[in-house]
Design a protein around this motif. Sequence first.
Motif, PDB file in Angstrom:
ATOM      1  N   TYR A   1       0.832  -1.211   0.000  1.00  0.00           N
ATOM      2  CA  TYR A   1       0.000   0.000   0.000  1.00  0.00           C
ATOM      3  C   TYR A   1       0.864   1.257   0.000  1.00  0.00           C
ATOM      4  O   TYR A   1       0.635   2.184  -0.786  1.00  0.00           O
ATOM      5  CB  TYR A   1      -0.928   0.003   1.226  1.00  0.00           C
ATOM      6  CG  TYR A   1      -1.623   1.318   1.431  1.00  0.00           C
ATOM      7  CD1 TYR A   1      -2.701   1.688   0.640  1.00  0.00           C
ATOM      8  CD2 TYR A   1      -1.195   2.215   2.420  1.00  0.00           C
ATOM      9  CE1 TYR A   1      -3.334   2.898   0.824  1.00  0.00           C
ATOM     10  CE2 TYR A   1      -1.834   3.422   2.605  1.00  0.00           C
ATOM     11  CZ  TYR A   1      -2.898   3.765   1.803  1.00  0.00           C
ATOM     12  OH  TYR A   1      -3.520   4.971   1.979  1.00  0.00           O
ATOM     13  N   VAL A   2       1.856   1.292   0.868  1.00  0.00           N
ATOM     14  CA  VAL A   2       2.719   2.466   0.960  1.00  0.00           C
ATOM     15  C   VAL A   2       3.489   2.660  -0.339  1.00  0.00           C
ATOM     16  O   VAL A   2       3.620   3.782  -0.846  1.00  0.00           O
ATOM     17  CB  VAL A   2       3.656   2.359   2.178  1.00  0.00           C
ATOM     18  CG1 VAL A   2       4.725   3.432   2.153  1.00  0.00           C
ATOM     19  CG2 VAL A   2       2.853   2.452   3.464  1.00  0.00           C
ATOM     20  N   ARG A   3       3.990   1.590  -0.902  1.00  0.00           N
ATOM     21  CA  ARG A   3       4.747   1.693  -2.163  1.00  0.00           C
ATOM     22  C   ARG A   3       3.849   2.190  -3.289  1.00  0.00           C
ATOM     23  O   ARG A   3       4.252   3.024  -4.096  1.00  0.00           O
ATOM     24  CB  ARG A   3       5.349   0.328  -2.506  1.00  0.00           C
ATOM     25  CG  ARG A   3       6.176   0.339  -3.727  1.00  0.00           C
ATOM     26  CD  ARG A   3       7.455   1.114  -3.489  1.00  0.00           C
ATOM     27  NE  ARG A   3       8.219   1.134  -4.720  1.00  0.00           N
ATOM     28  CZ  ARG A   3       8.847   2.182  -5.172  1.00  0.00           C
ATOM     29  NH1 ARG A   3       8.895   3.279  -4.466  1.00  0.00           N
ATOM     30  NH2 ARG A   3       9.500   2.148  -6.294  1.00  0.00           N
ATOM     31  N   TYR A   4       2.622   1.679  -3.345  1.00  0.00           N
ATOM     32  CA  TYR A   4       1.667   2.112  -4.368  1.00  0.00           C
ATOM     33  C   TYR A   4       1.387   3.606  -4.242  1.00  0.00           C
ATOM     34  O   TYR A   4       1.366   4.341  -5.227  1.00  0.00           O
ATOM     35  CB  TYR A   4       0.372   1.311  -4.238  1.00  0.00           C
ATOM     36  CG  TYR A   4      -0.743   1.800  -5.119  1.00  0.00           C
ATOM     37  CD1 TYR A   4      -0.730   1.558  -6.479  1.00  0.00           C
ATOM     38  CD2 TYR A   4      -1.803   2.528  -4.586  1.00  0.00           C
ATOM     39  CE1 TYR A   4      -1.747   2.013  -7.302  1.00  0.00           C
ATOM     40  CE2 TYR A   4      -2.826   2.989  -5.383  1.00  0.00           C
ATOM     41  CZ  TYR A   4      -2.798   2.732  -6.738  1.00  0.00           C
ATOM     42  OH  TYR A   4      -3.796   3.192  -7.539  1.00  0.00           O
ATOM     43  N   ARG A   5       1.173   4.076  -3.023  1.00  0.00           N
ATOM     44  CA  ARG A   5       0.882   5.489  -2.813  1.00  0.00           C
ATOM     45  C   ARG A   5       2.097   6.368  -3.076  1.00  0.00           C
ATOM     46  O   ARG A   5       1.958   7.509  -3.507  1.00  0.00           O
ATOM     47  CB  ARG A   5       0.361   5.735  -1.396  1.00  0.00           C
ATOM     48  CG  ARG A   5      -1.038   5.245  -1.214  1.00  0.00           C
ATOM     49  CD  ARG A   5      -1.934   6.003  -2.142  1.00  0.00           C
ATOM     50  NE  ARG A   5      -3.282   5.483  -2.110  1.00  0.00           N
ATOM     51  CZ  ARG A   5      -4.193   5.802  -2.998  1.00  0.00           C
ATOM     52  NH1 ARG A   5      -3.908   6.625  -3.979  1.00  0.00           N
ATOM     53  NH2 ARG A   5      -5.382   5.295  -2.929  1.00  0.00           N
TER      54      ARG A   5
ATOM     55  N   VAL B   1       5.369  10.020  -8.315  1.00  0.00           N
ATOM     56  CA  VAL B   1       6.101   9.900  -9.584  1.00  0.00           C
ATOM     57  C   VAL B   1       5.143  10.090 -10.760  1.00  0.00           C
ATOM     58  O   VAL B   1       5.458  10.796 -11.727  1.00  0.00           O
ATOM     59  CB  VAL B   1       6.817   8.534  -9.661  1.00  0.00           C
ATOM     60  CG1 VAL B   1       7.447   8.320 -11.014  1.00  0.00           C
ATOM     61  CG2 VAL B   1       7.847   8.410  -8.559  1.00  0.00           C
ATOM     62  N   VAL B   2       3.977   9.485 -10.672  1.00  0.00           N
ATOM     63  CA  VAL B   2       2.990   9.608 -11.744  1.00  0.00           C
ATOM     64  C   VAL B   2       2.519  11.054 -11.876  1.00  0.00           C
ATOM     65  O   VAL B   2       2.385  11.567 -12.992  1.00  0.00           O
ATOM     66  CB  VAL B   2       1.805   8.650 -11.489  1.00  0.00           C
ATOM     67  CG1 VAL B   2       0.662   8.919 -12.438  1.00  0.00           C
ATOM     68  CG2 VAL B   2       2.262   7.208 -11.594  1.00  0.00           C
ATOM     69  N   LEU B   3       2.284  11.721 -10.758  1.00  0.00           N
ATOM     70  CA  LEU B   3       1.854  13.117 -10.819  1.00  0.00           C
ATOM     71  C   LEU B   3       2.915  14.017 -11.433  1.00  0.00           C
ATOM     72  O   LEU B   3       2.604  14.920 -12.209  1.00  0.00           O
ATOM     73  CB  LEU B   3       1.479  13.617  -9.426  1.00  0.00           C
ATOM     74  CG  LEU B   3       0.146  13.133  -8.886  1.00  0.00           C
ATOM     75  CD1 LEU B   3      -0.001  13.517  -7.427  1.00  0.00           C
ATOM     76  CD2 LEU B   3      -0.998  13.705  -9.694  1.00  0.00           C
ATOM     77  N   ARG B   4       4.167  13.764 -11.097  1.00  0.00           N
ATOM     78  CA  ARG B   4       5.253  14.556 -11.678  1.00  0.00           C
ATOM     79  C   ARG B   4       5.315  14.337 -13.195  1.00  0.00           C
ATOM     80  O   ARG B   4       5.457  15.284 -13.966  1.00  0.00           O
ATOM     81  CB  ARG B   4       6.580  14.170 -11.025  1.00  0.00           C
ATOM     82  CG  ARG B   4       7.719  15.086 -11.437  1.00  0.00           C
ATOM     83  CD  ARG B   4       8.979  14.809 -10.631  1.00  0.00           C
ATOM     84  NE  ARG B   4       8.743  15.163  -9.229  1.00  0.00           N
ATOM     85  CZ  ARG B   4       8.964  14.350  -8.210  1.00  0.00           C
ATOM     86  NH1 ARG B   4       9.430  13.143  -8.396  1.00  0.00           N
ATOM     87  NH2 ARG B   4       8.731  14.757  -6.973  1.00  0.00           N
TER      88      ARG B   4
END
Length: 161
Positions: A22-26, A31-34
Amino acid sequence: MSNLALVAAAGILAVTIATIAYVRYRQNETVVLRRDADLAATLRELAGTDAARLAAVDEFEIGLYERLFYSRAIGPRARSAAWALLATVLTIAAVIALDGQDNIVSVVAWACSIVLAVAFGIAAVVFAALAGYSALTTPRVSFADSYADEATGSDASGADL
């Protein structure tokens, strides 16, 4: 080792793996937003003065801003709550494993585990409450009012266009 101990060990392992996943996914969300912000800037440059393309880029950026609010205001608190909850589970497992031991080191470790379990449990509740509070009170990006104004033919002040 009894069946109950095997089930407990499997449960602790599952909770640990789920928390880390969960933490890794969040964290990947940042990175995706950047990447999406860079894509929006590139798309805006490519759109030039074409109104239809600029409108598509604006819609993309609106979605990006909405996700950005979550990832900055709520996400870190939710991740902290997940870590604190995992620490609570692990320290409770240590309390259970050390219960009934007679040597002094085990008794001290057992007492420290109880204190840590309580502290991590309180931290989990506090971070979950902060995440919930942030989810309820963080202002959202909404352009519904500006779309309504365009449909009615007036600007934000109510004056006719």
